[in-house]
Design a protein around this motif. Sequence first.
Motif, PDB file in Angstrom:
ATOM      1  N   ASN A 189       3.575   3.514  -7.170  1.00 45.68           N
ATOM      2  CA  ASN A 189       2.663   2.673  -6.399  1.00 45.68           C
ATOM      3  C   ASN A 189       3.509   1.603  -5.712  1.00 45.68           C
ATOM      4  O   ASN A 189       4.284   0.932  -6.407  1.00 45.68           O
ATOM      5  CB  ASN A 189       1.653   2.028  -7.373  1.00 45.68           C
ATOM      6  CG  ASN A 189       0.708   1.049  -6.700  1.00 45.68           C
ATOM      7  OD1 ASN A 189       0.646   0.962  -5.491  1.00 45.68           O
ATOM      8  ND2 ASN A 189      -0.023   0.300  -7.517  1.00 45.68           N
ATOM      9  N   GLN A 205      -7.536  -2.789  -2.830  1.00 44.72           N
ATOM     10  CA  GLN A 205      -7.292  -2.700  -4.275  1.00 44.72           C
ATOM     11  C   GLN A 205      -7.628  -1.289  -4.767  1.00 44.72           C
ATOM     12  O   GLN A 205      -8.664  -0.729  -4.412  1.00 44.72           O
ATOM     13  CB  GLN A 205      -8.195  -3.722  -4.976  1.00 44.72           C
ATOM     14  CG  GLN A 205      -7.841  -3.976  -6.418  1.00 44.72           C
ATOM     15  CD  GLN A 205      -8.703  -5.093  -7.011  1.00 44.72           C
ATOM     16  OE1 GLN A 205      -9.845  -5.298  -6.580  1.00 44.72           O
ATOM     17  NE2 GLN A 205      -8.165  -5.798  -7.973  1.00 44.72           N
ATOM     18  N   GLY A 206      -6.742  -0.752  -5.626  1.00 44.22           N
ATOM     19  CA  GLY A 206      -6.935   0.621  -6.086  1.00 44.22           C
ATOM     20  C   GLY A 206      -7.884   0.721  -7.258  1.00 44.22           C
ATOM     21  O   GLY A 206      -7.471   0.566  -8.408  1.00 44.22           O
ATOM     22  N   LYS A 227      -6.419   4.814 -14.626  1.00 46.79           N
ATOM     23  CA  LYS A 227      -6.343   5.732 -13.482  1.00 46.79           C
ATOM     24  C   LYS A 227      -6.859   7.110 -13.853  1.00 46.79           C
ATOM     25  O   LYS A 227      -7.707   7.681 -13.174  1.00 46.79           O
ATOM     26  CB  LYS A 227      -4.887   5.886 -12.997  1.00 46.79           C
ATOM     27  CG  LYS A 227      -4.120   4.604 -12.890  1.00 46.79           C
ATOM     28  CD  LYS A 227      -4.678   3.712 -11.836  1.00 46.79           C
ATOM     29  CE  LYS A 227      -4.359   2.298 -12.220  1.00 46.79           C
ATOM     30  NZ  LYS A 227      -4.585   1.324 -11.213  1.00 46.79           N
ATOM     31  N   PHE A 254      -4.066  -8.159  -4.262  1.00 51.26           N
ATOM     32  CA  PHE A 254      -5.251  -7.324  -4.527  1.00 51.26           C
ATOM     33  C   PHE A 254      -6.499  -8.202  -4.565  1.00 51.26           C
ATOM     34  O   PHE A 254      -7.543  -7.856  -3.997  1.00 51.26           O
ATOM     35  CB  PHE A 254      -5.084  -6.572  -5.850  1.00 51.26           C
ATOM     36  CG  PHE A 254      -3.816  -5.762  -5.905  1.00 51.26           C
ATOM     37  CD1 PHE A 254      -3.633  -4.694  -5.045  1.00 51.26           C
ATOM     38  CD2 PHE A 254      -2.798  -6.092  -6.790  1.00 51.26           C
ATOM     39  CE1 PHE A 254      -2.469  -3.951  -5.075  1.00 51.26           C
ATOM     40  CE2 PHE A 254      -1.627  -5.354  -6.825  1.00 51.26           C
ATOM     41  CZ  PHE A 254      -1.448  -4.282  -5.968  1.00 51.26           C
ATOM     42  N   ARG A 289      -0.819  -0.198   2.966  1.00 54.57           N
ATOM     43  CA  ARG A 289      -1.266   0.794   1.988  1.00 54.57           C
ATOM     44  C   ARG A 289      -2.782   0.924   2.007  1.00 54.57           C
ATOM     45  O   ARG A 289      -3.492  -0.084   2.031  1.00 54.57           O
ATOM     46  CB  ARG A 289      -0.809   0.361   0.588  1.00 54.57           C
ATOM     47  CG  ARG A 289      -1.051   1.397  -0.494  1.00 54.57           C
ATOM     48  CD  ARG A 289      -0.943   0.798  -1.884  1.00 54.57           C
ATOM     49  NE  ARG A 289      -2.182   0.120  -2.272  1.00 54.57           N
ATOM     50  CZ  ARG A 289      -2.429  -0.377  -3.478  1.00 54.57           C
ATOM     51  NH1 ARG A 289      -1.521  -0.281  -4.436  1.00 54.57           N
ATOM     52  NH2 ARG A 289      -3.575  -0.982  -3.745  1.00 54.57           N
ATOM     53  N   TYR A 325       5.370  -2.823  -8.111  1.00 57.39           N
ATOM     54  CA  TYR A 325       4.043  -3.280  -8.516  1.00 57.39           C
ATOM     55  C   TYR A 325       4.158  -4.781  -8.835  1.00 57.39           C
ATOM     56  O   TYR A 325       5.101  -5.204  -9.508  1.00 57.39           O
ATOM     57  CB  TYR A 325       3.579  -2.476  -9.736  1.00 57.39           C
ATOM     58  CG  TYR A 325       2.181  -2.797 -10.130  1.00 57.39           C
ATOM     59  CD1 TYR A 325       1.135  -2.686  -9.213  1.00 57.39           C
ATOM     60  CD2 TYR A 325       1.889  -3.248 -11.400  1.00 57.39           C
ATOM     61  CE1 TYR A 325      -0.155  -3.019  -9.566  1.00 57.39           C
ATOM     62  CE2 TYR A 325       0.593  -3.569 -11.760  1.00 57.39           C
ATOM     63  CZ  TYR A 325      -0.413  -3.458 -10.835  1.00 57.39           C
ATOM     64  OH  TYR A 325      -1.688  -3.794 -11.179  1.00 57.39           O
TER      65      TYR A 325
HETATM   66  N1  GLN Z   1      -3.242  -1.161  -9.510  1.00 58.91           N
HETATM   67  C1  GLN Z   1      -4.239  -1.434  -8.521  1.00 58.91           C
HETATM   68  C2  GLN Z   1      -3.591  -1.425  -7.157  1.00 58.91           C
HETATM   69  O1  GLN Z   1      -2.411  -1.256  -7.025  1.00 58.91           O
HETATM   70  C3  GLN Z   1      -4.959  -2.745  -8.740  1.00 58.91           C
HETATM   71  C4  GLN Z   1      -4.131  -3.801  -9.327  1.00 58.91           C
HETATM   72  C5  GLN Z   1      -4.723  -5.154  -9.444  1.00 58.91           C
HETATM   73  O2  GLN Z   1      -5.785  -5.461  -8.971  1.00 58.91           O
HETATM   74  N2  GLN Z   1      -3.969  -5.991 -10.091  1.00 58.91           N
HETATM   75  O3  GLN Z   1      -4.299  -1.574  -6.209  1.00 58.91           O
END
Ligand code: GLN
Length: 392
Positions: A174, A34-35, A238, A17, A369, A122
């Motif tokens: 995720n 990055q989410g 989130k 990320f 993704r 993750y």
């Molecule tokens: N959870 C977010 C993602 O999957 C960011 C995670 C992070 O930056 N560590 O993108």
Amino acid sequence: MTDPLVRRMRPFGTTIFAEMSALAVRTGAVNLGQGFPDTDGPAQMLAAAAEALRGGRNQYPPGPGIPELRAAVAAHQRRFWGLEYDPDGEVLITAGATEAVAAAILALCEPGDEVVCFEPYYDSYAASIALAGAVRRPVTLYPGPEGRYQFDPAALRAAFGPRTRLVLVNSPHNPTGKVFTREELALVARLCQEFDAYAVTDEVYEHLIFTDAATPHLPLATLPGMRERTVRISSAGKTFSCTGWKIGWASGPAPLVSAVTRVKQFLTYVNGAPLQPAVAVALGLGDDYYTAFRDGLQARRDQLLSGLADAGFGVLRPEGTYFVTADITPLGGTDGVEFCRSLPERCGVVAVPTQVFYDDADAGRRLVRFAFCKRPEVLAEAADRLRGYAKS
Ligand code: GLN
């Protein structure tokens, strides 16, 4: 000079990320890697944080978290999932879900114990398992015939054994967007009980299940016999679009939460004093907030799905989370890492290769993704750019 880093952490470099967000900044690409959302969370929550900040709530909060947030976390779980937790002793506030997962693994696993998890996983799971000196036993999720990710029940059974200490379940998941079905969770529950293992559930996307999902969200702790052996984890990042706040929580029976607390107190002790009362306000928002949050992301999911399909990707429709995975094979891609490293230069978009979340990298080699927690105009720009990929 020899690497000063302990051996068990050497396989872990900079997170994907951080690498991909830095690439986006360097190249000016649209960052769907990055989410994190590009809009702020509910106004009432932000106002409550500002008030707390100005109102002197800036010193260490109590170790387990402020009482009003623990009460709000318990009330939220009763309201949405019918789960009862005593705010005094069965709820712990943590520095995000990440710390809760790490503290749970460190609290429950002896060196050599095994942790069953699903891959792609993750990335912090693998690192926390390694820090504990435990061993991960991943079970692979494969895209099935209708694009739903699934696993082989025999592989899950085979992953359990006499050294299994716990299973980590992330649903909605995720990076795949998979929502585990009741049957899948029932098998996990059966195996936990048969092998006397704990479950640690990461439910940070509990409010991001789309209306066309086959299953509503089902916390594993609601299945018979599971509340007593499950540490249930979630966070505000989130649900309330505040990923930088890092306010999370763990809930479970008192002995498990006490074990997690004893580790957590030496990781951060506490965090986010003025943010904790604000998250308590957010958790108590009406159903209209939660529904609008989901509907907004569902519309953006559909927008990105059609953009990716137009650009020629093999799109896998997610039932939850704010991520979509896509197969790069139709675009001539054979390796997601190479694809994502060259994507900003080729068409100005950043995505994340999911193969880095597998032990069996081949299983995810052609999958990437994209995050869709972005404003519609940003997604439209990304879709335009991606349509140019084939010509680049
Ligand atoms: N959870 C977010 C993602 O999957 C960011 C995670 C992070 O930056 N560590 O993108």
